[in-house]
Design an enzyme around this catalytic site. Sequence first.
Site, PDB file in Angstrom:
ATOM      1  N   PHE A  48      49.270  -3.244  27.549  1.00  0.00           N
ATOM      2  CA  PHE A  48      48.112  -4.120  27.347  1.00  0.00           C
ATOM      3  C   PHE A  48      47.789  -4.942  28.585  1.00  0.00           C
ATOM      4  CE2 PHE A  48      50.190  -3.326  23.313  1.00  0.00           C
ATOM      5  CZ  PHE A  48      49.136  -2.863  22.543  1.00  0.00           C
ATOM      6  N   GLU A  62      44.148  -6.041  34.557  1.00  0.00           N
ATOM      7  CA  GLU A  62      44.119  -6.046  36.018  1.00  0.00           C
ATOM      8  C   GLU A  62      43.881  -7.480  36.476  1.00  0.00           C
ATOM      9  OE1 GLU A  62      41.575  -2.952  37.634  1.00  0.00           O
ATOM     10  OE2 GLU A  62      42.317  -1.581  36.109  1.00  0.00           O
ATOM     11  N   GLY A  64      33.185  -3.854  32.192  1.00  0.00           N
ATOM     12  CA  GLY A  64      33.298  -2.589  32.903  1.00  0.00           C
ATOM     13  C   GLY A  64      34.767  -2.286  33.091  1.00  0.00           C
ATOM     14  N   CYS A 101      39.026   0.739  31.558  1.00  0.00           N
ATOM     15  CA  CYS A 101      39.584   0.765  30.195  1.00  0.00           C
ATOM     16  C   CYS A 101      38.548   0.577  29.098  1.00  0.00           C
ATOM     17  CB  CYS A 101      40.678  -0.286  30.062  1.00  0.00           C
ATOM     18  SG  CYS A 101      42.098   0.099  31.094  1.00  0.00           S
ATOM     19  N   ARG A 105      35.715   0.794  39.132  1.00  0.00           N
ATOM     20  CA  ARG A 105      35.353   1.785  38.111  1.00  0.00           C
ATOM     21  C   ARG A 105      34.397   1.156  37.093  1.00  0.00           C
ATOM     22  NH1 ARG A 105      41.090   3.700  36.109  1.00  0.00           N
ATOM     23  NH2 ARG A 105      41.521   1.537  36.631  1.00  0.00           N
TER      24      ARG A 105
HETATM   25  C1  UDX Z   1      41.520  -4.550  29.427  1.00  0.00           C
HETATM   26  C2  UDX Z   1      42.327  -5.275  28.346  1.00  0.00           C
HETATM   27  O1  UDX Z   1      42.063  -6.679  28.408  1.00  0.00           O
HETATM   28  C3  UDX Z   1      43.806  -4.995  28.530  1.00  0.00           C
HETATM   29  O2  UDX Z   1      44.559  -5.598  27.500  1.00  0.00           O
HETATM   30  C4  UDX Z   1      44.024  -3.497  28.526  1.00  0.00           C
HETATM   31  O3  UDX Z   1      45.380  -3.188  28.768  1.00  0.00           O
HETATM   32  C5  UDX Z   1      43.150  -2.812  29.563  1.00  0.00           C
HETATM   33  O4  UDX Z   1      41.797  -3.173  29.378  1.00  0.00           O
HETATM   34  P1  UDX Z   1      41.009  -5.022  32.008  1.00  0.00           P
HETATM   35  O5  UDX Z   1      40.252  -3.737  32.014  1.00  0.00           O
HETATM   36  O6  UDX Z   1      41.944  -5.330  33.139  1.00  0.00           O
HETATM   37  O7  UDX Z   1      41.889  -5.124  30.678  1.00  0.00           O
HETATM   38  O8  UDX Z   1      39.933  -6.186  31.980  1.00  0.00           O
HETATM   39  P2  UDX Z   1      39.520  -7.395  31.019  1.00  0.00           P
HETATM   40  O9  UDX Z   1      40.103  -8.645  31.506  1.00  0.00           O
HETATM   41  O10 UDX Z   1      39.747  -7.037  29.591  1.00  0.00           O
HETATM   42  O11 UDX Z   1      37.961  -7.441  31.298  1.00  0.00           O
HETATM   43  C6  UDX Z   1      37.138  -6.313  31.015  1.00  0.00           C
HETATM   44  C7  UDX Z   1      35.715  -6.581  31.384  1.00  0.00           C
HETATM   45  O12 UDX Z   1      35.128  -7.507  30.483  1.00  0.00           O
HETATM   46  C8  UDX Z   1      35.490  -7.150  32.782  1.00  0.00           C
HETATM   47  O13 UDX Z   1      34.389  -6.461  33.370  1.00  0.00           O
HETATM   48  C9  UDX Z   1      35.155  -8.598  32.524  1.00  0.00           C
HETATM   49  O14 UDX Z   1      34.343  -9.144  33.530  1.00  0.00           O
HETATM   50  C10 UDX Z   1      34.429  -8.513  31.197  1.00  0.00           C
HETATM   51  N1  UDX Z   1      34.449  -9.744  30.389  1.00  0.00           N
HETATM   52  C11 UDX Z   1      35.641 -10.258  29.967  1.00  0.00           C
HETATM   53  C12 UDX Z   1      33.263 -10.369  30.025  1.00  0.00           C
HETATM   54  O15 UDX Z   1      32.179  -9.906  30.393  1.00  0.00           O
HETATM   55  N2  UDX Z   1      33.306 -11.486  29.255  1.00  0.00           N
HETATM   56  C13 UDX Z   1      34.474 -12.017  28.812  1.00  0.00           C
HETATM   57  O16 UDX Z   1      34.425 -13.024  28.103  1.00  0.00           O
HETATM   58  C14 UDX Z   1      35.676 -11.384  29.187  1.00  0.00           C
END
Ligand code: UDX
Length: 442
Positions: free
Chosen positions: A158, A161, A266, A269, A339
């Site tokens: 989980f 990044e 984006g 994941c 990505r």
């Molecule tokens: C995600 C999950 O959080 C993690 O638990 C899993 O293992 C992999 O996928 P990650 O892809 O690193 O992690 O990014 P995350 O912090 O979840 O953010 C994803 C996207 O959502 C980013 O583009 C971020 O900018 C966006 N985001 C996040 C929003 O637009 N608003 C928010 O409130 C939170």
Amino acid sequence: MANPSIRVTVIGTGYLGAVHAAVMADQGLTVLGVDLDQAKIDALAKGEAPFFEPGLNEVLERAVSSGRLTFTTNLQEAAEFGDIHFICVGTPQKAGSNAADLRHVNAAVDGLVPNLTQDSIIIGKSTVPAGTSKALEERIEEIRPRNIQVRLAWNPEFLREGHAVKDTQLPDRLVVGTDDDEVDARIREVYAKQIEAGVPYLRMDTATAELVKVAANSFLATKISFINAIAEVCEQAGADVTALANAIGYDERIGKSFLRAGVGFGGGCLPKDIRAFMARAGQLGVDDALVFLKEIDNINLRQRQRVARLAAEMLGGNVIGKPVAVLGAAFKPDSDDVRDSPALDVAATLHLQGAKVLVYDPYAMENAAAAYPPLNYVESAAEAVRDAELVLLLTEWEEFTALDPVALGELTPARRIIDGRNVLDPKKWREAGWTFRGLGRQ
Ligand code: UDX
């Protein structure tokens, strides 16, 4: 310290595997990292992270110099190295389909299992569709050496990044799918440090473990698209989505996190995981159950168009030939991962519409230039912003949230900004003479 006589391999050294290998070795296990990419392996073997992840270099350096972390490109060497093998390879979206592409997972199993020389446990960490473990178990049974027992468990990851090291050292929870008590006992040994530190260890069947991961990511995606949909309404109703999100977030049942409206989610994941989940539900005959995720995806992609439209509107309806500064290329701050990055997507859209787009990101420039070569990449925020008709803040790096509107305004007489992440203080920017637009706020 964990027991160094436990020898594990980590197959796949991307954002997940490299961190997992480094942290496991740093915590005391003896670890061999495996990847097909020679350049990546060479960097890792020198204790250098092949991508930007805060804190990873330090952990890698410590682990490599302790002698407990080595690397190879050879799966046969991995098969002989130890009796616990983590699969951490990527499961990207299949070309031309919503489904997950499992070819790297299958290749890892096919390359490893026939070469095993002792009874072994394979622990899958990659994000896979429900039912993958069962199919892999059958495959393993066909290809294993006849005198060797191979058991499979699923232990989804989980980590986020940008926080990957901490999330691996001390995750919120450990999810372990196995119906085998001995396998469970070995996995508890591997994660002795985490369990000792009080991390909840949740044992379940493999199908549930596989589903926990995609369900969690779907929930997070749903929260983000929910607040982005509300942001669209706020704009028309003359309301402010940031105040609204804060107010609803006080309700513990809702919570404040993942309610930041903006240009959307984006990365490697969330987008592909919700699509693969829908595809798998279709195969299981329950497509209706996840139809809502299609709308989550639509709302998310619409935010990118909304930002591009707002940019055109602020430039008088036509972007052709106009210099536009895009601050941020990574899909989120503290990562160089581009990505499915909303920031790059908007930059590319404006470029295709004829704007002269100048992009700056503190760490993701190389990856961005490889993904979208036609954009203009510059060395600093000041260089991007100088004489820009419009500035778009699309990844909330601290370097950007700390920008001084007065100083920046001196570089760009037009003083127009879109805060695509709702992280700037509109009042401060307007007082400094900027035409300021956020998403879901006035
Ligand atoms: C995600 C999950 O959080 C993690 O638990 C899993 O293992 C992999 O996928 P990650 O892809 O690193 O992690 O990014 P995350 O912090 O979840 O953010 C994803 C996207 O959502 C980013 O583009 C971020 O900018 C966006 N985001 C996040 C929003 O637009 N608003 C928010 O409130 C939170």
